[in-house]
Design a protein around this motif. Structure first.
Motif, PDB file in Angstrom:
ATOM      1  N   MET A 328       0.962  -1.149  -0.161  1.00 16.80           N
ATOM      2  CA  MET A 328      -0.011  -0.039  -0.012  1.00 16.80           C
ATOM      3  C   MET A 328       0.796   1.174   0.087  1.00 16.80           C
ATOM      4  N   VAL A 329       1.989   1.201   0.868  1.00 19.67           N
ATOM      5  CA  VAL A 329       2.977   2.262   0.692  1.00 19.67           C
ATOM      6  C   VAL A 329       3.328   2.405  -0.681  1.00 19.67           C
ATOM      7  N   GLN A 330       3.851   1.338  -1.228  1.00 20.04           N
ATOM      8  CA  GLN A 330       4.530   1.591  -2.534  1.00 20.04           C
ATOM      9  C   GLN A 330       3.522   2.236  -3.597  1.00 20.04           C
ATOM     10  N   ARG A 331       2.162   1.818  -3.307  1.00 22.62           N
ATOM     11  CA  ARG A 331       1.327   2.450  -4.354  1.00 22.62           C
ATOM     12  C   ARG A 331       0.705   3.868  -4.028  1.00 22.62           C
ATOM     13  N   TYR A 332       0.390   4.224  -2.681  1.00 21.11           N
ATOM     14  CA  TYR A 332      -0.009   5.424  -2.370  1.00 21.11           C
ATOM     15  C   TYR A 332       0.796   6.257  -1.640  1.00 21.11           C
ATOM     16  N   GLY A 333       1.849   5.708  -1.102  1.00 19.66           N
ATOM     17  CA  GLY A 333       2.903   6.692  -0.175  1.00 19.66           C
ATOM     18  C   GLY A 333       2.585   6.465   1.165  1.00 19.66           C
ATOM     19  N   GLY A 334       3.638   6.773   1.876  1.00 23.52           N
ATOM     20  CA  GLY A 334       3.619   6.450   3.396  1.00 23.52           C
ATOM     21  C   GLY A 334       2.490   7.498   4.112  1.00 23.52           C
ATOM     22  N   LYS A 335       2.620   8.839   3.560  1.00 21.46           N
ATOM     23  CA  LYS A 335       1.793   9.796   4.171  1.00 21.46           C
ATOM     24  C   LYS A 335       0.115   9.449   4.171  1.00 21.46           C
ATOM     25  N   ALA A 336      -0.040   9.036   2.813  1.00 23.41           N
ATOM     26  CA  ALA A 336      -1.610   8.665   2.812  1.00 23.41           C
ATOM     27  C   ALA A 336      -1.946   7.455   3.409  1.00 23.41           C
ATOM     28  N   VAL A 337      -1.216   6.628   3.416  1.00 24.70           N
ATOM     29  CA  VAL A 337      -1.355   5.249   4.158  1.00 24.70           C
ATOM     30  C   VAL A 337      -1.528   5.493   5.704  1.00 24.70           C
ATOM     31  N   SER A 338      -0.655   6.363   6.131  1.00 23.90           N
ATOM     32  CA  SER A 338      -0.369   6.433   7.855  1.00 23.90           C
ATOM     33  C   SER A 338      -1.643   7.384   8.137  1.00 23.90           C
ATOM     34  N   ALA A 339      -2.122   8.352   7.283  1.00 22.28           N
ATOM     35  CA  ALA A 339      -3.189   9.127   7.378  1.00 22.28           C
ATOM     36  C   ALA A 339      -4.525   8.495   7.579  1.00 22.28           C
ATOM     37  N   ALA A 376      -2.547  -1.376  11.792  1.00 20.07           N
ATOM     38  CA  ALA A 376      -1.681  -2.200  10.809  1.00 20.07           C
ATOM     39  C   ALA A 376      -1.153  -1.648   9.840  1.00 20.07           C
ATOM     40  N   ASN A 377      -1.736  -0.257   9.520  1.00 19.01           N
ATOM     41  CA  ASN A 377      -1.321   0.591   8.505  1.00 19.01           C
ATOM     42  C   ASN A 377      -0.664   1.866   8.908  1.00 19.01           C
ATOM     43  N   ILE A 378      -0.387   1.873  10.275  1.00 23.65           N
ATOM     44  CA  ILE A 378       0.429   2.970  10.733  1.00 23.65           C
ATOM     45  C   ILE A 378       1.680   2.565  11.097  1.00 23.65           C
ATOM     46  N   MET A 379       1.852   1.345  11.890  1.00 27.80           N
ATOM     47  CA  MET A 379       3.119   0.873  12.589  1.00 27.80           C
ATOM     48  C   MET A 379       4.179   0.747  11.172  1.00 27.80           C
ATOM     49  N   PRO A 380       3.814  -0.046  10.188  1.00 29.17           N
ATOM     50  CA  PRO A 380       4.980  -0.496   9.266  1.00 29.17           C
ATOM     51  C   PRO A 380       5.405   0.574   8.445  1.00 29.17           C
ATOM     52  N   ALA A 382       5.366   3.740   9.287  1.00 32.02           N
ATOM     53  CA  ALA A 382       6.033   4.556  10.406  1.00 32.02           C
ATOM     54  C   ALA A 382       7.379   3.921  10.579  1.00 32.02           C
ATOM     55  N   MET A 383       7.443   2.692  10.794  1.00 34.36           N
ATOM     56  CA  MET A 383       8.912   2.097  11.050  1.00 34.36           C
ATOM     57  C   MET A 383       9.621   1.805   9.822  1.00 34.36           C
ATOM     58  N   GLU A 384       9.234   1.868   8.736  1.00 34.67           N
ATOM     59  CA  GLU A 384      10.117   1.942   7.437  1.00 34.67           C
ATOM     60  C   GLU A 384      10.584   3.278   7.354  1.00 34.67           C
ATOM     61  N   SER A 385      10.040   4.041   7.435  1.00 40.25           N
ATOM     62  CA  SER A 385      10.270   5.651   7.450  1.00 40.25           C
ATOM     63  C   SER A 385      11.448   6.043   8.254  1.00 40.25           C
ATOM     64  N   ILE A 386      11.227   5.459   9.573  1.00 45.08           N
ATOM     65  CA  ILE A 386      12.340   5.779  10.588  1.00 45.08           C
ATOM     66  C   ILE A 386      13.433   4.890  10.309  1.00 45.08           C
ATOM     67  N   MET A 387      13.416   3.736   9.891  1.00 50.82           N
ATOM     68  CA  MET A 387      14.617   2.872   9.586  1.00 50.82           C
ATOM     69  C   MET A 387      15.374   3.252   8.446  1.00 50.82           C
ATOM     70  N   SER A 388      14.709   3.880   7.413  1.00 46.56           N
ATOM     71  CA  SER A 388      15.129   4.307   6.231  1.00 46.56           C
ATOM     72  C   SER A 388      16.056   5.658   6.225  1.00 46.56           C
ATOM     73  N   ALA A 389      15.478   6.200   7.515  1.00 48.88           N
ATOM     74  CA  ALA A 389      16.489   7.445   7.780  1.00 48.88           C
ATOM     75  C   ALA A 389      17.684   7.297   8.436  1.00 48.88           C
ATOM     76  N   MET A 499       4.973  14.433   7.458  1.00 46.98           N
ATOM     77  CA  MET A 499       5.183  13.406   6.849  1.00 46.98           C
ATOM     78  C   MET A 499       5.660  13.290   5.318  1.00 46.98           C
ATOM     79  N   PRO A 500       6.675  13.061   4.992  1.00 48.59           N
ATOM     80  CA  PRO A 500       7.026  13.141   3.446  1.00 48.59           C
ATOM     81  C   PRO A 500       5.876  12.031   2.667  1.00 48.59           C
TER      82      PRO A 500
END
Length: 521
Positions: A328-339, A376-380, A382-389, A499-500
């Protein structure tokens, strides 16, 4: 190296399975213990623990766990993550054995504190090992599985605990950890590769000490305030002192030439925004899960096992949706999925602002399921964004920061929302207790569980007291749920503002060796 080459470990998915087992035992234990508290208070079938001793059997773990998470994440990067995982599992297994055969509440509290040391060594290195063995293109999916395991453990703990208590003695809720830990030790030894920061530099001893002192003081203030109220000077001395020490820690880290934590990361949106989001959502969610258990067991009359089963929709949603969140993040982006995830979570928490003792139970089940989908659509992402930083060799720092924020925010949510609940309950129930005997009036005025205990000694007047206490508790729950929903809603604003959005695929992104330049999309 060609962009299409996978840089992950050949056995990475088997390693992920081992890490999930290690993580399950840590998260599972806390939720199992919640359903055993009533049994532990029984002088015949338990330890005869007082209310304060029961609280500290939970809080001794939380205090040590929260205080050491960051430090152990940093030290794991230096000394070896596999080594820390093995040490943590061994300590956790030993502490579980000591807890199972504790002969007094004091022994149980001490064993639980040792368990917190083991848990603090396990939790951050599981996520940093994932970052080390997975290619960045697969990391989001792996973190989704990791997050799903956390949600699963939170939900199945009460079910397993209730089943064990109906069949065995109270110590079985701790003894169940031992065979899992032994299996984990063997599998970690055989499968997990050692990894560490290849250029660790000097140990930031002052930074390590300041972080431990600050986090322990802050956590103690939060926990003690939640238990006994926030009106006492010692509570605010601990909270303000903890915040002051952590501020000193930040100043020290900015000036140090070998910091434990590069505080410049908090200027990076893809690090800072998800950390804030995690703090807000776990503050709200853990507080609501705390009082929803009382609502189900006391107001609705479900047994511990039935209450645990009612949490299963949350687990099902986590299992179904967390592993898919990376796609979902790859398709819509982390901001949209998290929101969207935060919006679903906020809506689910708000349901508890309208339910009462006559609400159809399917409404609560749907709320748990929607909350599971949301988280389930907040933590992954969020953690992917943190770990990629952070670069791979510093993965333990990113994992430790996020887990520390989650643990402290969860404790704060239980304490603050619990205090809101208690204050509202006392205000509502007080006028109806004036004609009761002094002992019953004091017990019923303190908590809904105290009212149930007092009602058992009042004879024909008991049902009336229970009805009054239930009404007061439901009204107080509505107030606390509104506060929780507002806090979770603030997370939506954080995501939309900081959120980017969609970023290039990991294969096209250079390693985040210069965090001050990363995440500016």
């Amino acid at each position: 190296m060609q962009p299409h080459e996978n840089t992950g470990h050949p056995r990475r998915w088997a390693i992920l399975g081992v890490l999930v087992i290690s993580l399950l035992v840590v998260v599972l234990d806390n939720t199992i213990l919640n359903v055993a508290l009533r049994t532990l208070a029984d002088p015949v079938h338990g330890l005869g623990a007082t209310q304060g001793e029961l609280e500290w059997s939970i809080n001794s773990y939380t205090l040590v766990f929260a205080g050491l998470l960051f430090t152990f994440g940093v030290l794991g990067d230096r000394a070896g993550r596999k080594r820390f995982l093995l040490i943590g599992l061994a300590l956790f297994g030993l502490a579980s054995l000591l807890s199972a055969y504790a002969q007094s509440p004091a022994q149980l509290i001490a064993a639980r504190a040792l368990m917190g040391v083991g848990g603090a060594a396990i939790m951050p290195v599981t996520l940093s090992i994932i970052s080390n063995v997975f290619d960045p293109r697969e990391r989001g999916r792996a973190i989704g599985v990791w997050a799903g395991a956390v949600g699963l453990a939170v939900a199945i703990g009460p079910v397993l605990g209730g089943a064990l208590l109906e069949t065995f003695w109270w110590g079985s809720v701790f003894l169940i950890n031992v065979p899992v830990v032994l299996a984990g030790l063997v599998l970690v030894t055989l499968l997990v590769p050692e990894s560490r920061d290849p250029q660790p530099g000097r140990v930031d001893v002052p930074g390590v000490v300041l972080s431990v002192v600050g986090l322990v003081a802050l956590s103690y203030g939060i926990i003690d305030g939640g238990e006994h109220g926030f009106g006492r000077p010692v509570v605010w001395a601990a909270i303000v002192g903890g915040v002051a020490v952590l501020a000193w820690f930040v100043v020290h880290e900015r000036r140090s030439d070998h910091p434990s934590l590069d505080v410049r990361l908090f200027r990076v949106p893809r690090f800072a925004a998800p950390v804030a989001m995690i703090g807000l959502v776990f503050f709200a969610a853990m507080g609501v899960m705390f009082f929803s258990s009382f609502y189900l067991q006391l107001v609705r009359g479900y047994s511990p096992l039935e209450t645990g089963l009612l949490f299963l929709p949350f687990a099902v949603a986590q299992l179904a949706f967390a592993p898919r969140s990376a796609a979902m993040v790859q398709r819509y982006g982390g901001k949209a999925v998290s929101a969207v995830g935060l919006a679903l979570t906020t809506a689910a928490l708000a349901v508890f602002a309208v339910v009462d003792e006559r609400t159809a139970i399917w409404v609560v089940l749907v709320a748990f399921f929607v909350q599971g989908v949301g988280m389930a659509n907040i933590m992954p992402p969020a953690m992917e964004s943190i770990m990629s930083a952070v670069p791979r060799e510093k993965a333990g720092v990113g994992s430790a920061v996020s887990n520390t924020v989650r643990q402290v925010a969860g404790a704060l949510g239980v304490a603050v929302l619990g205090s809101v609940l208690a204050a509202s309950y006392r205000a509502d129930v007080g006028p109806a207790l004036r004609d009761l005997p002094a002992g019953a009036r004091e017990a019923a005025g303190e908590s809904v569980s105290g009212a149930y205990a007092a009602a058992g000694q009042l004879g024909p007047a008991g049902p009336q007291l229970i009805a009054v206490a239930n009404d007061a508790f439901v009204s107080a729950m509505h107030t606390a749920a509104v506060v929780a929903a507002v806090v979770a809603g603030l997370g939506i604003l954080v995501v939309l503002r900081w959120m980017p959005g969609r970023t290039p695929t990991p294969a096209a992104v250079a390693p985040a060796a210069e965090p001050e330049l990363a995440g500016t999309a």
